[in-house]
Design an enzyme around this catalytic site. Sequence first.
Site, PDB file in Angstrom:
ATOM      1  CE  LYS A 107      -2.309   2.028   3.297  1.00 27.61           C
ATOM      2  NZ  LYS A 107      -3.065   3.229   3.658  1.00 27.61           N
ATOM      3  N   GLY A 168      -7.235   9.629   9.378  1.00 22.80           N
ATOM      4  CA  GLY A 168      -7.490   9.814  10.799  1.00 22.80           C
ATOM      5  C   GLY A 168      -8.472  10.920  11.136  1.00 22.80           C
ATOM      6  CB  ALA A 194      -7.671   7.760   4.588  1.00 22.75           C
ATOM      7  N   GLY A 195     -10.406   8.211   6.238  1.00 25.37           N
ATOM      8  CA  GLY A 195     -11.398   9.252   6.470  1.00 25.37           C
ATOM      9  C   GLY A 195     -12.760   8.778   6.939  1.00 25.37           C
ATOM     10  CG  ASN A 216      -5.747   1.876  11.711  1.00 25.58           C
ATOM     11  OD1 ASN A 216      -6.211   1.561  12.799  1.00 25.58           O
ATOM     12  ND2 ASN A 216      -4.463   1.813  11.486  1.00 25.58           N
ATOM     13  CB  THR A 217      -8.507   6.417  12.890  1.00 24.16           C
ATOM     14  OG1 THR A 217      -7.179   6.491  12.368  1.00 24.16           O
ATOM     15  CG2 THR A 217      -8.551   7.206  14.179  1.00 24.16           C
TER      16      THR A 217
END
Lengths: 265, 75
Positions: A107, A168, A194-195, A216-217
Amino acid sequence: MTTAVATARDVPLVVGGRTFASRLMVGTGKYRDNETMVRAIEASGAEVVTVAVRRVDLDRTKAEGILHHLDPRKQFLLANTAGCYTAEEAIRYARLAREAGFNDFIKLEVIGDQETLLPDVQGLLEATRVLVAEGFKVMAYTNEDLVTALRLEALGAVAVMPLASPIGSGLGLLSPFHVRTIKRRLSVPVIVDAGVGTASDACVTMEQGVDGILMNTALAAARDPVAMAHAMRLAVEAGRGAFLAGRMPRREVAVPSSPAEGMLD
Amino acid sequence: MTVQRVDDTIEIIINGARRRVPRDATLRDVLSVLDLDPRLVVVEHNRRIVRRPALPDVRVAPDDTLELVHFVGGG
């Protein structure tokens, strides 16, 4: 005789010639402890999990490597080049990651700005060119720009990964139109990376027709990461299902659902 | 007066910090000294990746630079 259409059936997600069991991919960073991470991955149903390449802590004051907690036979380890700010640096990290011996996927992140973590497009394209020539299967984290996405595909990226919003941030899908456009114009899988902040973000993102989501976050920073992972699994499936089902047209006026006839005088 | 002694260690740079390792140590030996499992670590020696099967064949020299990396949690 029924006139109902056949229920929309999905095809498996195939990236770089490999079939993946889930359209939800998850990161392994920022969990409060490894046990929570392992349980969250399990609850998410994700097969692909991302990992980062970092120096071994020789003083052992910090956590051990992630491989003490993940089973590479169960999870597909997708290494990232997070934290790299130049093509050269990202290439170096990618080579180290491949040497770990799990797979040729990377990635690819080349970050261009510390505050927003938005990608450095020039560095990203350069690193993609070099890594593809070295036989890497490049999944490229990029912004929601169509022209960059097209160039990444032309350079041989096996997947293009536009952001929903900054890494994040949890702001959700800021540019559905641009992400839809990228999906419509590319042949390789488009996986939003992301986001995403909560389940509705994941659902709306999948409703755009993209092939998958990496997050992830949204899990790690949830009050209950395991419960959120389960919610995300359902949201991704729901969003995908709604996309395949084909939503009703939007109208600016109301249309009654009940018959207009048969009303009392 | 200075004490003459046989020094059987050399100084190399591992992950950015100077450390002493046995003279003529191989990369495999260095991992052993540090109690690291070679299956879980990737070794970069003077900016060149050394593949696992070659670790016992490469010896370190004074002031060599090693990067020892592994997978950690990330997104």
